[in-house]
Write an enzyme that holds these catalytic residues in place. Sequence first.
Site, PDB file in Angstrom:
ATOM      1  N   CYS A   7       0.866  -1.185   0.000  1.00  0.00           N
ATOM      2  CA  CYS A   7       0.000   0.000   0.000  1.00  0.00           C
ATOM      3  C   CYS A   7       0.896   1.226   0.000  1.00  0.00           C
ATOM      4  CB  CYS A   7      -0.983  -0.027   1.180  1.00  0.00           C
ATOM      5  SG  CYS A   7      -0.216  -0.008   2.805  1.00  0.00           S
ATOM      6  N   ARG A  13      -3.234  -0.703   5.467  1.00  0.00           N
ATOM      7  CA  ARG A  13      -3.832  -1.797   4.690  1.00  0.00           C
ATOM      8  C   ARG A  13      -2.915  -2.984   4.477  1.00  0.00           C
ATOM      9  NH1 ARG A  13      -5.281   2.095  -0.158  1.00  0.00           N
ATOM     10  NH2 ARG A  13      -3.375   3.020   0.716  1.00  0.00           N
ATOM     11  N   ASP A 120      -8.085   3.893   1.174  1.00  0.00           N
ATOM     12  CA  ASP A 120      -7.108   4.261   2.196  1.00  0.00           C
ATOM     13  C   ASP A 120      -7.869   4.699   3.457  1.00  0.00           C
ATOM     14  OD1 ASP A 120      -5.170   5.373   3.765  1.00  0.00           O
ATOM     15  OD2 ASP A 120      -4.277   6.586   2.178  1.00  0.00           O
TER      16      ASP A 120
HETATM   17  P1  4NP Z   1      -1.781   2.765   4.099  1.00  0.00           P
HETATM   18  O1  4NP Z   1      -2.397   4.118   4.700  1.00  0.00           O
HETATM   19  O2  4NP Z   1      -1.267   3.104   2.733  1.00  0.00           O
HETATM   20  O3  4NP Z   1      -2.956   1.843   4.064  1.00  0.00           O
HETATM   21  O4  4NP Z   1      -0.698   2.326   5.073  1.00  0.00           O
HETATM   22  C1  4NP Z   1      -1.642   5.284   4.805  1.00  0.00           C
HETATM   23  C2  4NP Z   1      -0.866   5.497   5.919  1.00  0.00           C
HETATM   24  C3  4NP Z   1      -0.145   6.670   6.040  1.00  0.00           C
HETATM   25  C4  4NP Z   1      -0.203   7.622   5.031  1.00  0.00           C
HETATM   26  C5  4NP Z   1      -0.965   7.391   3.911  1.00  0.00           C
HETATM   27  C6  4NP Z   1      -1.689   6.218   3.798  1.00  0.00           C
HETATM   28  N1  4NP Z   1       0.507   8.832   5.172  1.00  0.00           N
HETATM   29  O5  4NP Z   1       0.392   9.679   4.286  1.00  0.00           O
HETATM   30  O6  4NP Z   1       1.233   9.012   6.149  1.00  0.00           O
END
Ligand code: 4NP
Length: 150
Positions: A7, A13, A120
């Site tokens: 991800c 995720r 997300d």
């Molecule tokens: P992930 O969610 O891609 O599902 O781990 C996110 C976690 C952190 C960030 C973006 C998406 N961030 O911008 O810090």
Amino acid sequence: MKVLMVCLGNICRSPLAEGILKSKVDATKIYVDSAGTGGYHIGNAPDPRSIKVAHEHGLDISAQVCRKFTVSDFDSFDLIFAMDKSNYTNIIGLARNNGDVEKVKLILNEISSSDKEVPDPYYDAEDGFEHVFQMIDQACDSIAARLQRK
Ligand code: 4NP
């Protein structure tokens, strides 16, 4: 067989996808890992909301450590599952050849053929994490069944 879940942050995720798929396959036959295309949280544990929803479903993902996706992952892994189209595009952007490209799939295409995305949940309330858990869990049922047949 080695499977990589990817991800953006590798804290919401893909850690869930790693934990869920690990719970459905034989670890002596199938290695599962996760990574993020962004480098914002390297070295961190998963988001507390992912740890919590996993725990509610009997899974402990708290020992996972965030890392960034690297080009060498194309050599190390047989299958690379992206959670959304943006992750997919970011991974494909690093591909060196057609063999690399062919390893990359959108995870929900395992259960539907219309390029659906795992949203997300980072900026969502906690119920977003349960929704994401259910989507990934269904996809991992299908992935596990296919891999165990091999
Ligand atoms: P992930 O969610 O891609 O599902 O781990 C996110 C976690 C952190 C960030 C973006 C998406 N961030 O911008 O810090």
